[in-house]
Design a protein around this motif. Structure first.
Motif, mmCIF file in Angstrom:
data_model
loop_
_atom_site.group_PDB
_atom_site.id
_atom_site.type_symbol
_atom_site.label_atom_id
_atom_site.label_comp_id
_atom_site.label_asym_id
_atom_site.label_seq_id
_atom_site.Cartn_x
_atom_site.Cartn_y
_atom_site.Cartn_z
ATOM 1 N N LEU A 60 -14.647 22.248 7.136
ATOM 2 C CA LEU A 60 -15.900 22.094 6.408
ATOM 3 C C LEU A 60 -16.688 20.903 6.967
ATOM 4 C CD1 LEU A 60 -17.870 22.891 4.231
ATOM 5 C CD2 LEU A 60 -16.500 21.618 2.586
ATOM 6 N N PHE A 61 -15.969 19.846 7.316
ATOM 7 C CA PHE A 61 -16.627 18.698 7.936
ATOM 8 C C PHE A 61 -17.304 19.122 9.236
ATOM 9 C CE2 PHE A 61 -16.933 14.914 10.542
ATOM 10 C CZ PHE A 61 -17.446 13.986 9.652
ATOM 11 N N PHE A 62 -16.607 19.913 10.051
ATOM 12 C CA PHE A 62 -17.194 20.396 11.305
ATOM 13 C C PHE A 62 -18.415 21.269 11.033
ATOM 14 C CE2 PHE A 62 -12.930 19.755 13.467
ATOM 15 C CZ PHE A 62 -13.359 18.675 14.217
ATOM 16 N N LEU A 63 -18.356 22.062 9.986
ATOM 17 C CA LEU A 63 -19.504 22.886 9.631
ATOM 18 C C LEU A 63 -20.695 22.001 9.265
ATOM 19 C CD1 LEU A 63 -20.778 25.658 9.030
ATOM 20 C CD2 LEU A 63 -19.930 25.408 6.710
ATOM 21 N N LEU A 64 -20.463 20.973 8.475
ATOM 22 C CA LEU A 64 -21.536 20.055 8.099
ATOM 23 C C LEU A 64 -22.089 19.306 9.316
ATOM 24 C CD1 LEU A 64 -20.028 18.591 4.823
ATOM 25 C CD2 LEU A 64 -21.971 20.142 5.005
ATOM 26 N N ALA A 65 -21.239 19.086 10.298
ATOM 27 C CA ALA A 65 -21.664 18.384 11.508
ATOM 28 C C ALA A 65 -22.371 19.307 12.504
ATOM 29 C CB ALA A 65 -20.457 17.732 12.186
ATOM 30 N N SER A 66 -22.307 20.592 12.258
ATOM 31 C CA SER A 66 -22.900 21.561 13.188
ATOM 32 C C SER A 66 -24.415 21.466 13.193
ATOM 33 C CB SER A 66 -22.511 22.984 12.798
ATOM 34 O OG SER A 66 -21.133 23.166 12.861
ATOM 35 N N ASP A 67 -24.962 21.641 14.369
ATOM 36 C CA ASP A 67 -26.407 21.707 14.501
ATOM 37 C C ASP A 67 -26.878 23.093 14.079
ATOM 38 O OD1 ASP A 67 -26.734 19.105 15.555
ATOM 39 O OD2 ASP A 67 -26.051 19.822 17.509
ATOM 40 N N LYS A 68 -28.132 23.185 13.684
ATOM 41 C CA LYS A 68 -28.703 24.437 13.210
ATOM 42 C C LYS A 68 -28.492 25.572 14.220
ATOM 43 C CE LYS A 68 -32.898 23.762 12.007
ATOM 44 N NZ LYS A 68 -34.326 23.713 11.687
ATOM 45 N N ASP A 69 -28.672 25.289 15.485
ATOM 46 C CA ASP A 69 -28.522 26.319 16.515
ATOM 47 C C ASP A 69 -27.093 26.837 16.604
ATOM 48 O OD1 ASP A 69 -31.213 26.153 17.153
ATOM 49 O OD2 ASP A 69 -30.874 24.693 18.760
ATOM 50 N N GLU A 70 -26.112 25.968 16.367
ATOM 51 C CA GLU A 70 -24.715 26.393 16.394
ATOM 52 C C GLU A 70 -24.418 27.352 15.253
ATOM 53 O OE1 GLU A 70 -23.150 22.433 16.213
ATOM 54 O OE2 GLU A 70 -22.651 22.436 18.335
ATOM 55 N N VAL A 71 -24.976 27.083 14.078
ATOM 56 C CA VAL A 71 -24.749 27.951 12.920
ATOM 57 C C VAL A 71 -25.432 29.296 13.127
ATOM 58 C CG1 VAL A 71 -25.106 28.206 10.426
ATOM 59 C CG2 VAL A 71 -24.448 25.983 11.371
ATOM 60 N N LYS A 72 -26.600 29.276 13.753
ATOM 61 C CA LYS A 72 -27.322 30.521 14.008
ATOM 62 C C LYS A 72 -26.534 31.463 14.908
ATOM 63 C CE LYS A 72 -32.069 28.880 13.479
ATOM 64 N NZ LYS A 72 -33.326 28.589 14.184
#
Length: 99
Positions: A60-72
């Motif tokens: 979850l920490f890594f998810l919060l640290a993810s940039d918008k483009d990574e989540v997309k």
């Protein structure tokens, strides 16, 4: 990855100061500050210590640290899985807070 953003967000939501966190994991407070400013990248060992103190799963920490483009880039089914996981975590934290 923006570890500083994630660290600042979670740490402040837990009402833990940089000094308290640094003392708990035996690091200099300036190092925590540098991570939050994006001037240092923590090692995986340091991240493991941080997430343990902040009581947050590392994924979850890594998810919060993810940039918008990574989540997309996530597959739509994975986005749904992530949303469910976040909801589960939020609901379980409310139970432990007494709400």
């Amino acid at each position: 990855m923006n570890y500083g953003k994630a660290l600042r967000l979670v740490r402040s939501s837990r009402n833990i100061s940089q000094r308290e966190l640094s003392e708990t994991i035996n690091l200099d407070p300036s190092y925590i500050s540098l991570i939050e400013k994006g001037k240092r990248v923590p090692t995986i060992e340091t991240l493991e210590k941080i997430v343990k103190v902040l009581d947050i799963p590392i994924h979850l920490f890594f998810l919060l640290a993810s940039d918008k483009d990574e989540v997309k880039k996530l597959h739509p089914n994975k986005k749904t899985d992530v949303a469910k996981l976040l909801l589960d975590i939020l609901l379980s934290s409310e139970k432990t807070d007494g709400n």
